[in-house]
Design a protein around this motif. Sequence first.
Motif, PDB file in Angstrom:
ATOM      1  N   LEU A  40       0.825  -1.207   0.000  1.00 57.00           N
ATOM      2  CA  LEU A  40       0.000   0.000   0.000  1.00 57.00           C
ATOM      3  C   LEU A  40       0.858   1.256   0.000  1.00 57.00           C
ATOM      4  N   ALA A  41       1.930   1.247   0.809  1.00 52.65           N
ATOM      5  CA  ALA A  41       2.726   2.459   1.006  1.00 52.65           C
ATOM      6  C   ALA A  41       3.582   2.821  -0.200  1.00 52.65           C
ATOM      7  N   ILE A  42       3.926   1.849  -1.030  1.00 57.20           N
ATOM      8  CA  ILE A  42       4.779   2.170  -2.184  1.00 57.20           C
ATOM      9  C   ILE A  42       3.959   2.474  -3.439  1.00 57.20           C
ATOM     10  N   TYR A  43       2.658   2.677  -3.274  1.00 53.74           N
ATOM     11  CA  TYR A  43       1.839   3.056  -4.422  1.00 53.74           C
ATOM     12  C   TYR A  43       2.398   4.278  -5.163  1.00 53.74           C
ATOM     13  N   PRO A  44       2.849   5.330  -4.439  1.00 53.84           N
ATOM     14  CA  PRO A  44       3.438   6.457  -5.188  1.00 53.84           C
ATOM     15  C   PRO A  44       4.655   6.049  -6.020  1.00 53.84           C
ATOM     16  N   VAL A  45       5.477   5.118  -5.487  1.00 49.66           N
ATOM     17  CA  VAL A  45       6.640   4.638  -6.232  1.00 49.66           C
ATOM     18  C   VAL A  45       6.182   3.872  -7.470  1.00 49.66           C
ATOM     19  N   LEU A  46       5.223   2.968  -7.297  1.00 50.27           N
ATOM     20  CA  LEU A  46       4.722   2.180  -8.424  1.00 50.27           C
ATOM     21  C   LEU A  46       4.004   3.059  -9.442  1.00 50.27           C
ATOM     22  N   LYS A  47       3.279   4.061  -8.946  1.00 49.36           N
ATOM     23  CA  LYS A  47       2.564   4.966  -9.855  1.00 49.36           C
ATOM     24  C   LYS A  47       3.545   5.692 -10.775  1.00 49.36           C
ATOM     25  N   GLY A  48       4.666   6.150 -10.192  1.00 51.93           N
ATOM     26  CA  GLY A  48       5.668   6.823 -10.997  1.00 51.93           C
ATOM     27  C   GLY A  48       6.428   5.875 -11.903  1.00 51.93           C
ATOM     28  N   GLU A  49       6.724   4.667 -11.406  1.00 53.53           N
ATOM     29  CA  GLU A  49       7.514   3.702 -12.165  1.00 53.53           C
ATOM     30  C   GLU A  49       6.760   3.200 -13.398  1.00 53.53           C
ATOM     31  N   PHE A  50       5.451   2.937 -13.233  1.00 57.03           N
ATOM     32  CA  PHE A  50       4.682   2.322 -14.319  1.00 57.03           C
ATOM     33  C   PHE A  50       3.602   3.244 -14.882  1.00 57.03           C
ATOM     34  N   SER A  51       3.607   4.530 -14.470  1.00 57.74           N
ATOM     35  CA  SER A  51       2.628   5.520 -14.954  1.00 57.74           C
ATOM     36  C   SER A  51       1.194   5.018 -14.762  1.00 57.74           C
ATOM     37  N   LEU A  52       0.872   4.627 -13.529  1.00 54.81           N
ATOM     38  CA  LEU A  52      -0.425   4.035 -13.231  1.00 54.81           C
ATOM     39  C   LEU A  52      -1.479   5.115 -12.999  1.00 54.81           C
ATOM     40  N   SER A  53      -2.722   4.795 -13.343  1.00 62.35           N
ATOM     41  CA  SER A  53      -3.866   5.634 -12.997  1.00 62.35           C
ATOM     42  C   SER A  53      -4.352   5.249 -11.598  1.00 62.35           C
ATOM     43  N   PHE A  54      -5.273   6.042 -11.061  1.00 61.82           N
ATOM     44  CA  PHE A  54      -5.812   5.705  -9.745  1.00 61.82           C
ATOM     45  C   PHE A  54      -6.627   4.410  -9.799  1.00 61.82           C
ATOM     46  N   ILE A  55      -7.294   4.144 -10.902  1.00 58.14           N
ATOM     47  CA  ILE A  55      -8.056   2.894 -10.993  1.00 58.14           C
ATOM     48  C   ILE A  55      -7.099   1.705 -10.984  1.00 58.14           C
ATOM     49  N   GLN A  56      -5.925   1.849 -11.596  1.00 57.68           N
ATOM     50  CA  GLN A  56      -4.942   0.761 -11.541  1.00 57.68           C
ATOM     51  C   GLN A  56      -4.395   0.580 -10.124  1.00 57.68           C
ATOM     52  N   ILE A  57      -4.206   1.685  -9.415  1.00 59.83           N
ATOM     53  CA  ILE A  57      -3.804   1.596  -8.001  1.00 59.83           C
ATOM     54  C   ILE A  57      -4.859   0.817  -7.218  1.00 59.83           C
ATOM     55  N   GLY A  58      -6.120   1.172  -7.466  1.00 58.19           N
ATOM     56  CA  GLY A  58      -7.201   0.456  -6.792  1.00 58.19           C
ATOM     57  C   GLY A  58      -7.243  -1.006  -7.162  1.00 58.19           C
ATOM     58  N   LEU A  59      -6.914  -1.354  -8.408  1.00 51.11           N
ATOM     59  CA  LEU A  59      -6.925  -2.749  -8.851  1.00 51.11           C
ATOM     60  C   LEU A  59      -5.842  -3.573  -8.165  1.00 51.11           C
ATOM     61  N   ILE A  60      -4.722  -2.955  -7.837  1.00 44.86           N
ATOM     62  CA  ILE A  60      -3.684  -3.677  -7.078  1.00 44.86           C
ATOM     63  C   ILE A  60      -4.246  -4.092  -5.728  1.00 44.86           C
ATOM     64  N   THR A  61      -4.887  -3.129  -5.044  1.00 45.94           N
ATOM     65  CA  THR A  61      -5.512  -3.458  -3.757  1.00 45.94           C
ATOM     66  C   THR A  61      -6.596  -4.509  -3.937  1.00 45.94           C
ATOM     67  N   LEU A  62      -7.388  -4.383  -4.987  1.00 48.59           N
ATOM     68  CA  LEU A  62      -8.454  -5.348  -5.235  1.00 48.59           C
ATOM     69  C   LEU A  62      -7.891  -6.752  -5.442  1.00 48.59           C
ATOM     70  N   MET A  63      -6.807  -6.883  -6.195  1.00 48.07           N
ATOM     71  CA  MET A  63      -6.209  -8.198  -6.422  1.00 48.07           C
ATOM     72  C   MET A  63      -5.738  -8.819  -5.113  1.00 48.07           C
ATOM     73  N   TYR A  64      -5.064  -8.021  -4.298  1.00 47.03           N
ATOM     74  CA  TYR A  64      -4.639  -8.522  -2.985  1.00 47.03           C
ATOM     75  C   TYR A  64      -5.841  -8.946  -2.145  1.00 47.03           C
ATOM     76  N   GLN A  65      -6.822  -8.067  -2.063  1.00 47.84           N
ATOM     77  CA  GLN A  65      -7.940  -8.321  -1.170  1.00 47.84           C
ATOM     78  C   GLN A  65      -8.796  -9.487  -1.648  1.00 47.84           C
ATOM     79  N   LEU A  66      -8.967  -9.636  -2.962  1.00 45.99           N
ATOM     80  CA  LEU A  66      -9.787 -10.737  -3.462  1.00 45.99           C
ATOM     81  C   LEU A  66      -9.146 -12.090  -3.174  1.00 45.99           C
ATOM     82  N   THR A  67      -7.840 -12.224  -3.418  1.00 45.90           N
ATOM     83  CA  THR A  67      -7.190 -13.506  -3.118  1.00 45.90           C
ATOM     84  C   THR A  67      -7.191 -13.763  -1.620  1.00 45.90           C
TER      85      THR A  67
END
Length: 401
Positions: A40-67
């Motif tokens: 969760l805390a490195i979302y800003p790092v990942l956002k900059g590294e892979f040019s993620l949108s906020f929906i993609q940030i949310g999808l990372i959390t969703l993938m973790y939470q669903l599994t």
Amino acid sequence: MPTLNPALATRPAPASTSFGILGAISSAHLVNDMMQSILLAIYPVLKGEFSLSFIQIGLITLMYQLTASLLQPLIGLYTDRRPKPWSLPFGMASTMAGLLVLAFAPNFATVLLAAALIGLGSSVFHPESSRIARLASGGKHGLAQSLFQVGGNLGTAVGPLVAAVVIVPYGQGSVAWFALAALAAMAVLARVSHWYANHPGAGVRRANAAATAPSHSPRAILGAVAVLLVLIFSKYFYIAGLSSFFTFYLIGKFGLSVQAAQVQLFIFLFASAAGTVLGGPIGDRIGRKPVIWASILGVAPFALALPHADLFWTTTLTVIIGFVLSSAFSAILVYAQELIPGKVGMVSGLFFGFAFGMGGLGAALLGYFADHFGIDAVYQAIAYLPLLGVVAALLPRQRRA
């Protein structure tokens, strides 16, 4: 994987509280949830590294939470019948693998795979650990759950701090160093598994009808479970919005640096960890229902004020919100375990799983909302969720243990 004799699940819990075992599983919980929090805390790092949108940030959390959420009730139901003490190190191994994949992920799809592996580790860890907490409680079920939960909440709090100190300066690859913590937790869990596999009292005596019979009708139990799930929804959907986008909110509204925003996230999460200690023991003394009522509905005024606060009051309000709201889960979980006796694994899996699922769904939906309407709009929308705490009035009164 060695299987515990199901007959052991029918024998009474020990008379004294095993604080050593509670400390061990709480420490492992700290490591497990720290890994989640690092993600969760490195979302800003990942956002900059892979040019993620906020929906993609949310999808990372969703993938973790669903599994983490979909598998937990099934694992808990299975281990109620066939306890698997040695599954605990296996679950932590999955978490360690997720960290290593995250450290070297070359693209967004691989980050999602890492999140799924970390979620799988949680889905194995929580049901059996909750059963061990109850077994080691010596009858102080609320206290035991709070001690178990405080480890997880401390881990969640530490994640942003280590991200600010280590990962932001040294980059995504530095995540791999935290696999060593997972390896140490595997060693701790191996000792806990040995204690669990050889303990003569692994549950409640089924022959004792007074100890195992439900205290309410099936219809009342279903209604109470539905109310508890609404409360879990309100708590974790709110927490998902507050924590998943908190660093972005602080950076955008107050101009904080990434590291300063992560320190603020740590303060909020540490307050949540501190509040966890209270819910279980207070519930042991005065009953679970008043704790559940106060901890969720009680934060509503502070949540409604938060979107309109300056930086000082934002910090103050989030500390209050985190401290009060976090006391709810231990009380909810023990209330549900007492509502459906003899199904500790299934109940724990259901409630941990639903909590994670609501957190993931909330992160994804609120990420979409943030992309279209902005982060400020997210905080204004979620401020009304704690008002759902009013439904706690519908819970039946529980017998004292």
